[in-house]
Design a protein around this motif. Structure first.
Motif, PDB file in Angstrom:
ATOM      1  N   GLU A 356      28.931  34.621  37.878  1.00 15.96           N
ATOM      2  CA  GLU A 356      27.859  35.121  37.018  1.00 15.96           C
ATOM      3  C   GLU A 356      27.145  36.340  37.606  1.00 15.96           C
ATOM      4  O   GLU A 356      26.516  37.107  36.886  1.00 15.96           O
ATOM      5  N   SER A 357      27.228  36.501  38.930  1.00  8.21           N
ATOM      6  CA  SER A 357      26.598  37.651  39.581  1.00  8.21           C
ATOM      7  C   SER A 357      27.543  38.836  39.695  1.00  8.21           C
ATOM      8  O   SER A 357      27.263  39.794  40.405  1.00  8.21           O
ATOM      9  N   ASN A 358      28.703  38.722  39.032  1.00 12.43           N
ATOM     10  CA  ASN A 358      29.716  39.773  39.051  1.00 12.43           C
ATOM     11  C   ASN A 358      30.337  39.945  40.436  1.00 12.43           C
ATOM     12  O   ASN A 358      30.814  41.014  40.800  1.00 12.43           O
ATOM     13  N   ALA A 359      30.308  38.862  41.217  1.00 14.40           N
ATOM     14  CA  ALA A 359      30.907  38.885  42.560  1.00 14.40           C
ATOM     15  C   ALA A 359      32.288  38.242  42.519  1.00 14.40           C
ATOM     16  O   ALA A 359      32.504  37.248  41.823  1.00 14.40           O
ATOM     17  N   TRP A 360      33.229  38.822  43.257  1.00 19.98           N
ATOM     18  CA  TRP A 360      34.593  38.285  43.301  1.00 19.98           C
ATOM     19  C   TRP A 360      34.629  37.020  44.133  1.00 19.98           C
ATOM     20  O   TRP A 360      34.114  36.987  45.256  1.00 19.98           O
ATOM     21  N   ILE A 361      35.200  35.956  43.597  1.00 23.39           N
ATOM     22  CA  ILE A 361      35.214  34.692  44.330  1.00 23.39           C
ATOM     23  C   ILE A 361      36.631  34.146  44.533  1.00 23.39           C
ATOM     24  O   ILE A 361      36.799  33.097  45.144  1.00 23.39           O
ATOM     25  N   GLY A 362      37.635  34.839  44.051  1.00 20.83           N
ATOM     26  CA  GLY A 362      38.993  34.362  44.266  1.00 20.83           C
ATOM     27  C   GLY A 362      39.912  34.790  43.140  1.00 20.83           C
ATOM     28  O   GLY A 362      39.528  35.545  42.257  1.00 20.83           O
ATOM     29  N   SER A 363      41.141  34.296  43.184  1.00 19.35           N
ATOM     30  CA  SER A 363      42.124  34.599  42.148  1.00 19.35           C
ATOM     31  C   SER A 363      42.512  33.319  41.427  1.00 19.35           C
ATOM     32  O   SER A 363      42.532  32.242  42.020  1.00 19.35           O
ATOM     33  N   THR A 364      42.814  33.456  40.169  1.00 26.45           N
ATOM     34  CA  THR A 364      43.180  32.297  39.365  1.00 26.45           C
ATOM     35  C   THR A 364      44.315  32.644  38.429  1.00 26.45           C
ATOM     36  O   THR A 364      44.540  33.814  38.113  1.00 26.45           O
ATOM     37  N   ILE A 365      45.031  31.620  38.019  1.00 26.65           N
ATOM     38  CA  ILE A 365      46.042  31.792  36.973  1.00 26.65           C
ATOM     39  C   ILE A 365      45.523  31.122  35.710  1.00 26.65           C
ATOM     40  O   ILE A 365      45.092  29.963  35.727  1.00 26.65           O
ATOM     41  N   ASN A 366      45.531  31.876  34.643  1.00 30.74           N
ATOM     42  CA  ASN A 366      45.255  31.321  33.318  1.00 30.74           C
ATOM     43  C   ASN A 366      46.607  31.220  32.611  1.00 30.74           C
ATOM     44  O   ASN A 366      47.216  32.230  32.256  1.00 30.74           O
ATOM     45  N   TYR A 367      47.074  30.002  32.443  1.00 31.42           N
ATOM     46  CA  TYR A 367      48.411  29.803  31.882  1.00 31.42           C
ATOM     47  C   TYR A 367      48.524  30.337  30.457  1.00 31.42           C
ATOM     48  O   TYR A 367      49.610  30.749  30.033  1.00 31.42           O
ATOM     49  N   GLU A 368      47.429  30.374  29.734  1.00 30.33           N
ATOM     50  CA  GLU A 368      47.456  30.867  28.356  1.00 30.33           C
ATOM     51  C   GLU A 368      47.610  32.383  28.291  1.00 30.33           C
ATOM     52  O   GLU A 368      47.951  32.924  27.236  1.00 30.33           O
TER      53      GLU A 368
END
Length: 521
Positions: A356-368
């Motif tokens: 929410e603070s526009n800070a990068w927190i990691g990488s994710t995969i969105n399967y959709e």
């Protein structure tokens, strides 16, 4: 794993496919050969165990190599050696072994004591015990790269993640020198693939043998050449040929950085674990980088001191100075498999996660999102696959891509106008490779997103699972690798977490991270 947490019923994990199956697809002519897999990490700063020497020919610069003073990079530094060994010889290979499938996976013991050898086995067996029996790898333990029992286990060829000096005597799926080159930063700059404009500053020649140099160099302490031993650095007070050579090479690099206007990026030729990259955006950061490069204990002097007659043709001392991608609007990690014919088998594209603070927190995969991302990156993926296959490699590949709003916003090294810039090329298994192979597991539970990350845990595997019983029993959380220090009961681990959507995933990740610490490789 039921013996570890008998009162918790963990679901059986069934992968969509495995690395063993993907290797067979990538090379049909080798499909009937028994492939052994080596997934460990390595560095060039310190022996990982008495039977696992540091790399001296195929140089890699991880965080300890770059940042720890030379006097601490010795076998007497038991704490550092143990930390590196548990991460590189257990945590990393367990993570890839989890997705290996029906194939022998070679793991190296953290040290030589009978207690540790048995502990290594228990940890790895507990990790893979949640897999469907038809997809569990065959774990093969041995002391080091010099003693892999290929005949005893009927192994025809070895596929490996990172080039190890000790693998040269075995039948391999691809050439060691070629694989080291493909993963080098200079190879990407010269590949013809769209990557930011770069300048390659190469070291010319090598420093020579210390026994033929000045009085300071021939003083006792340390060994050089193949076979490990302590990291030897050409001293600043050297008055012989080695001193003259290293001062000339350091000035080549430092001079090139001095002339460069900010912003820019500096990279070592060959790195591991996210080390060896300096992003310079201000004059203050540039001055700090120059001080480090000129330092007696800096990464540059340590690196150049390892350039020898045996490896200088590989140009391991090169430094790459590249443009910083301007105002990227997208940050992606693309994983795929390259076949012998140069075709690409798409696995996944990960996206960065913003809080929410526009800070990068990691990488994710969105399967959709995968179908759309596949179409978006298909031309670049296929182009990369052809280039990699031209060098005789087949197997997993990962590329990191930054997207700009318009083509040509950042100059490409090739001069082409593009909005997609490859900023890193990893011709090996990536840390997030498990995510696409777990798509069916998560999707069947209504979980459209997933993320994997490394943590340090105060406690045991059992403690960690019991505190998150609901998540583990529902299949939302999986342990990919785990290593507990039996003396202090602290652990390092790789976990994967699934969520119904990005917000839910972010919440799940936050809960884990609030109770743990990040692992630094």
């Amino acid at each position: 794993m039921g013996s570890i947490v008998p009162d918790i019923k963990l679901p059986t994990i069934h992968l969509d496919t495995t690395l063993a199956e993907l290797y067979r697809l990538a090379s049909p002519r080798n499909a009937n050969r028994r492939l052994g897999l080596v997934f460990c990490g390595v560095n060039s700063a310190l022996d990982l165990s008495p039977n696992f020497p540091r790399n001296t020919k195929y140089l890699y610069q991880d965080s300890p190599f770059n940042t720890i003073p030379r006097q601490h990079l010795t076998p007497s530094n038991i704490t550092l050696q143990k930390s590196l060994a548990t991460k590189y010889l257990s945590l990393i290979p367990q993570r890839d072994a989890f997705i290996a499938g029906r194939a022998p996976v070679i793991l190296f013991n953290v040290d030589t004591s009978p207690e540790t050898i048995e502990h290594d086995r228990r940890e790895a067996e507990a990790t893979i015990s949640v897999l469907d029996p038809s997809q569990r790898p065959e774990l093969v333990f041995c002391p080091g790269p010099g003693s892999i029992p290929i005949k005893e286990y009927g192994i025809d060829k070895i596929a490996y993640k990172i080039v190890l000096d000790g693998l040269k005597k075995y039948p391999l799926t691809h050439d060691l020198e070629t694989h080291w080159y493909l993963n080098s930063k200079a190879a990407l700059a010269l590949s013809g693939l769209p990557t930011p404009r770069a300048e390659i500053v190469e070291a010319v020649g090598f420093g020579g043998e210390k026994g033929e140099c000045c009085e300071i160099c021939v003083m006792p302490g340390g060994k050089e050449g193949e076979g490990g031993g302590e990291l030897v650095v050409i001293p600043g007070g050297c008055t012989g040929n080695r001193g003259v050579w290293i001062r000339e090479q350091m000035e080549r690099v430092v001079g090139a950085i001095r002339k460069r206007e900010v912003p820019f990026v500096v990279k070592n030729q060959q790195t591991f674990g996210g080390a060896g990259t300096w992003v310079v955006t201000t004059e203050e950061e540039k001055a700090e980088l120059l001080r480090g490069m000129e330092s007696e204990e800096g990464a540059l002097r340590k690196l150049l001191s390892q350039v020898t007659a045996a490896n200088h043709h590989l140009k391991p001392g090169s430094i790459i100075i590249s443009d910083l991608v301007k105002d990227p609007i997208g940050d992606y990690g693309l994983t795929f498999v390259v076949t012998e014919e140069g075709e690409a088998i798409f696995l996944a594209a990960s996206e960065q996660m913003i809080d929410e603070s526009n800070a990068w927190i990691g990488s994710t995969i969105n399967y959709e999102h995968q179908e759309g991302l596949y179409e978006k990156f298909k031309p670049l993926m296929e182009r990369t696959a052809k280039w990699v296959a031209q060098h005789g490699y087949y197997g997993p590949v990962g590329i990191d891509i930054l997207e700009t709003e318009t083509p040509g916003q950042t100059d490409s090294h090739t001069g082409e106008q593009t909005a997609y810039h490859i900023v890193d090329l990893n011709v090996r298994t990536s840390g997030s490779l498990s995510l696409p192979l777990l798509k069916g597991h998560f999707a069947s539970r209504g979980l459209s997103c997933a993320s994997s990350f490394s943590v340090t845990v105060k406690g045991t595997r059992r403690d960690f699972i019991e505190k998150r019983k609901k998540e583990f029993e529902s299949g939302k959380m999986i342990i990919l690798s785990w290593y507990e220090d039996p003396e202090v009961k602290d652990s390092i681990a790789d976990v994967v977490v699934g969520g119904e959507g990005e917000k839910e995933l972010q919440r799940q990740m936050g809960r884990v991270r609030d109770a743990t610490e990040e692992v630094t490789f």
